[in-house]
Motif scaffolding. Structure first.
Motif, PDB file in Angstrom:
ATOM      1  N   LEU A 202     -17.476  -0.417   3.988  1.00  0.00           N
ATOM      2  CA  LEU A 202     -17.285  -1.200   2.773  1.00  0.00           C
ATOM      3  C   LEU A 202     -17.517  -2.827   2.886  1.00  0.00           C
ATOM      4  O   LEU A 202     -16.938  -3.626   1.918  1.00  0.00           O
TER       5      LEU A 202
ATOM      6  N   MET B 285     -13.583  -6.967   0.668  1.00  0.00           N
ATOM      7  CA  MET B 285     -14.149  -6.138   0.125  1.00  0.00           C
ATOM      8  C   MET B 285     -14.052  -6.168  -0.944  1.00  0.00           C
ATOM      9  O   MET B 285     -12.663  -6.687  -1.984  1.00  0.00           O
TER      10      MET B 285
ATOM     11  N   TRP C 215       1.129  -1.051   0.151  1.00  0.00           N
ATOM     12  CA  TRP C 215      -0.141   0.205  -0.125  1.00  0.00           C
ATOM     13  C   TRP C 215       0.899   1.305  -0.765  1.00  0.00           C
ATOM     14  O   TRP C 215       0.468   2.111  -0.990  1.00  0.00           O
TER      15      TRP C 215
ATOM     16  N   LYS D  24      -8.971   2.820  -3.014  1.00  0.00           N
ATOM     17  CA  LYS D  24      -8.342   2.209  -1.739  1.00  0.00           C
ATOM     18  C   LYS D  24      -7.989   3.428  -1.356  1.00  0.00           C
ATOM     19  O   LYS D  24      -7.943   3.020   0.267  1.00  0.00           O
TER      20      LYS D  24
ATOM     21  N   SER E  91      -9.722  -5.980   4.279  1.00  0.00           N
ATOM     22  CA  SER E  91      -9.178  -5.878   2.380  1.00  0.00           C
ATOM     23  C   SER E  91      -9.491  -7.000   1.778  1.00  0.00           C
ATOM     24  O   SER E  91     -10.209  -7.249   0.808  1.00  0.00           O
TER      25      SER E  91
ATOM     26  N   ASP F 212     -10.908   3.970   1.066  1.00  0.00           N
ATOM     27  CA  ASP F 212     -11.710   3.053   1.785  1.00  0.00           C
ATOM     28  C   ASP F 212     -11.121   3.503   2.382  1.00  0.00           C
ATOM     29  O   ASP F 212     -11.292   2.959   4.416  1.00  0.00           O
ATOM     30  N   LEU F 213      -9.415   3.796   3.082  1.00  0.00           N
ATOM     31  CA  LEU F 213      -8.793   2.700   4.177  1.00  0.00           C
ATOM     32  C   LEU F 213      -8.299   4.534   4.999  1.00  0.00           C
ATOM     33  O   LEU F 213      -8.429   4.294   5.828  1.00  0.00           O
TER      34      LEU F 213
ATOM     35  N   PHE G 155     -11.268  -5.185  -4.139  1.00  0.00           N
ATOM     36  CA  PHE G 155      -9.928  -4.474  -3.514  1.00  0.00           C
ATOM     37  C   PHE G 155      -9.340  -4.395  -4.327  1.00  0.00           C
ATOM     38  O   PHE G 155      -8.147  -3.253  -4.587  1.00  0.00           O
TER      39      PHE G 155
ATOM     40  N   ALA H   1      -7.036  -3.442   8.728  1.00  0.00           N
ATOM     41  CA  ALA H   1      -7.701  -2.742   7.003  1.00  0.00           C
ATOM     42  C   ALA H   1      -6.818  -4.618   5.828  1.00  0.00           C
ATOM     43  O   ALA H   1      -7.227  -4.648   5.348  1.00  0.00           O
TER      44      ALA H   1
END
Length: 463
Positions: free
Chosen positions: A401, A364, A329, A375, A361, A378-379, A367, A357
């Motif tokens: 989510l 999701m 990420w 991304k 994920s 959402d994070l 994702f 997370a």
């Protein structure tokens, strides 16, 4: 083998009370099948086959065949009738290959009646002169103390071993269907098959191969058990690639599973089996006290330590996995934190965020393939929820989510186990109060503020 009384032969009586035998016949289907496999392995078999037979109404019989050395005819009466007088001793080895023995005292073979009402053994062995001989043994559940053994006969061709056929089954055992049963057998025989690579166990033609299903293993030494004798304790954890029921087995010091402890673990998506090994467990088993293990304070304390060790291990595994994903990420510039943590509070908050997370994920939709901007959004939303309140976190997980309720509960339990959310909550309250006190101090004592502020009237209001 039809389960009927042989025309010729002999009958013998098991020298215990029927209620004792009935207790030995209680077992889950897969455990009963496992006992039949163990019997073959203790006879130095290198291959054991489990076969299920069905008709249009369902399962009709279960057959387990091994290529071990069989049972000499003259030993058969004592082998089946004298519980507690078996040649198998704790810590002993097999007759020809010198492998570790699993069973002793002769109890395991009566587990067959957890499956059906009729058990027929076809035994083939070689005499000291090298002749191949065979005979049959039959036991009926309704007359469980009576053992029927036919006269032996010469056999021209074939191999030694034992084939046991269980018929008049109690029900149609869906738990013995191939995929599920192979995984469970892998859990039971994992340590044995790791030690003896020349052994093959097949269920409906599918080989039980723990090595292919194992993701990682870990061994931990736990505190010794002292009951006037020091009993070392070892915990081995096997993490599986396949989905399985998490469990803790109580094992002999050699690693033979004797019973499975009912327990719950909240450790995220990891699938594992843990094996608690000690001579103290062997001793309890020999004294027929293992079924009441939860009432033994020494063993109960040991099991509690094993649970905590398992939880700690998988918290570390979760953090390890999280670090890998977080680095990805960061490389995509979607991670909602920059630089290093500047305070203990932020460090703890990041750890909670990473675990949540990464786990979230996985659930999701799309994702992993979402645009970087989506991304990052959402994070960032998840970070905000963690920093503010559990209520907002619940809303984010549910409405933004779209995590399933089951996964939401797992994450909540994971946080409860780790106690990180409570640390953040408490630290946040302290931080807010410190901020308020700092502001109040500035209002009351800063020289510039004092010139513009009437302290009493602004703080408590004029009357």
């Amino acid at each position: 083998m039809k389960g009927a009384k042989p025309a010729t032969g002999h009958s013998y009586t098991v020298e215990v009370q029927p209620d004792f035998l009935q207790r030995q016949t209680k077992a889950r289907p897969i455990r009963a099948v496992a006992e039949l496999v163990w019997n073959g392995l203790d006879a130095d078999a290198t291959r054991v086959d489990v076969r299920l037979f069905r008709n249009e109404l369902g399962m009709t019989k279960i057959v387990v065949r091994d290529n071990g050395h069989g049972i000499p005819y003259q030993e058969a009466p004592q082998f089946f009738t004298h519980l507690g007088g078996s040649w198998k001793e704790p810590g002993g080895t097999t007759k020809t290959k010198g492998r570790m023995l699993h069973g002793y005292e002769g109890r395991g073979r009566f587990k067959v009646f957890a499956l059906g009402n009729v058990a027929d053994w076809r035994v083939t062995y070689r005499t000291d002169d090298g002749d191949l001989r065979a005979y049959d043994i039959t036991i009926l559940a309704d007359d469980i103390r009576r053992i029927r053994i036919t006269d032996e006969e010469s056999v021209d061709t074939g191999a030694t071993g034992v084939e046991i056929e269980v018929s008049e089954l109690h029900r149609n055992y869906r738990s013995l269907d191939s995929d599920h049963a192979v995984q469970e057998l892998a859990e039971v025989f994992a340590l044995y098959l790791k030690a003896y690579r020349d052994v093959s166990i097949l269920h409906e033609g599918v080989r039980v191969d723990p090595a292919k299903a194992i993701a990682t293993t870990c061994t931990e030494q736990l505190e010794d058990i002292d009951d006037d004798t020091i009993h070392p304790v070892e915990l081995e954890i096997i993490e599986w690639r396949n989905v399985t029921t998490r469990g803790l087995y109580l094992c002999t010091e050699q690693g033979f599973p004797l019973t499975k402890v009912t327990t719950r673990f909240h450790i995220g998506e990891f699938h594992f089996t843990a094996y608690l090994k000690s001579s103290f467990i062997t001793k309890l088993h020999g004294d027929a006290q293992l079924d009441l293990a939860e009432l033994n304070p020494l063993l109960d304390t040991c099991v509690a330590e094993a649970r905590e060790t398992v939880k700690a291990y998988f918290r570390d595994r979760a953090a390890e996995r999280a670090r890998t994903v977080v680095e990805e990420w960061k490389a995509e510039n979607v991670y909602p934190y920059e630089g290093e943590a500047v305070s203990t509070l932020e460090d703890v908050e990041r750890k909670v965020f990473d675990i949540l997370a990464v786990t979230a994920s996985d659930y999701m939709p799309d994702f992993a393939n979402a645009p970087a901007k989506k991304k990052a959004y959402d994070l960032r939303m998840l970070r905000t929820a963690i920093a503010r309140s559990p209520e907002e976190l619940q809303i984010i997980m549910n409405e933004v989510l779209g995590l399933p309720k089951r996964k939401q509960r797992e994450l909540a339990q994971l946080l409860q186990e780790a106690s990180l959310s409570s640390i953040i909550g408490a630290a946040k309250i302290v931080a807010d109060r410190l901020t308020f006190l700092a502001g109040l101090e500035q209002i009351l004592f800063d020289p510039d503020m004092k010139k513009r502020l009437k302290e009493r009237s602004h703080l408590i209001g004029e009357t």
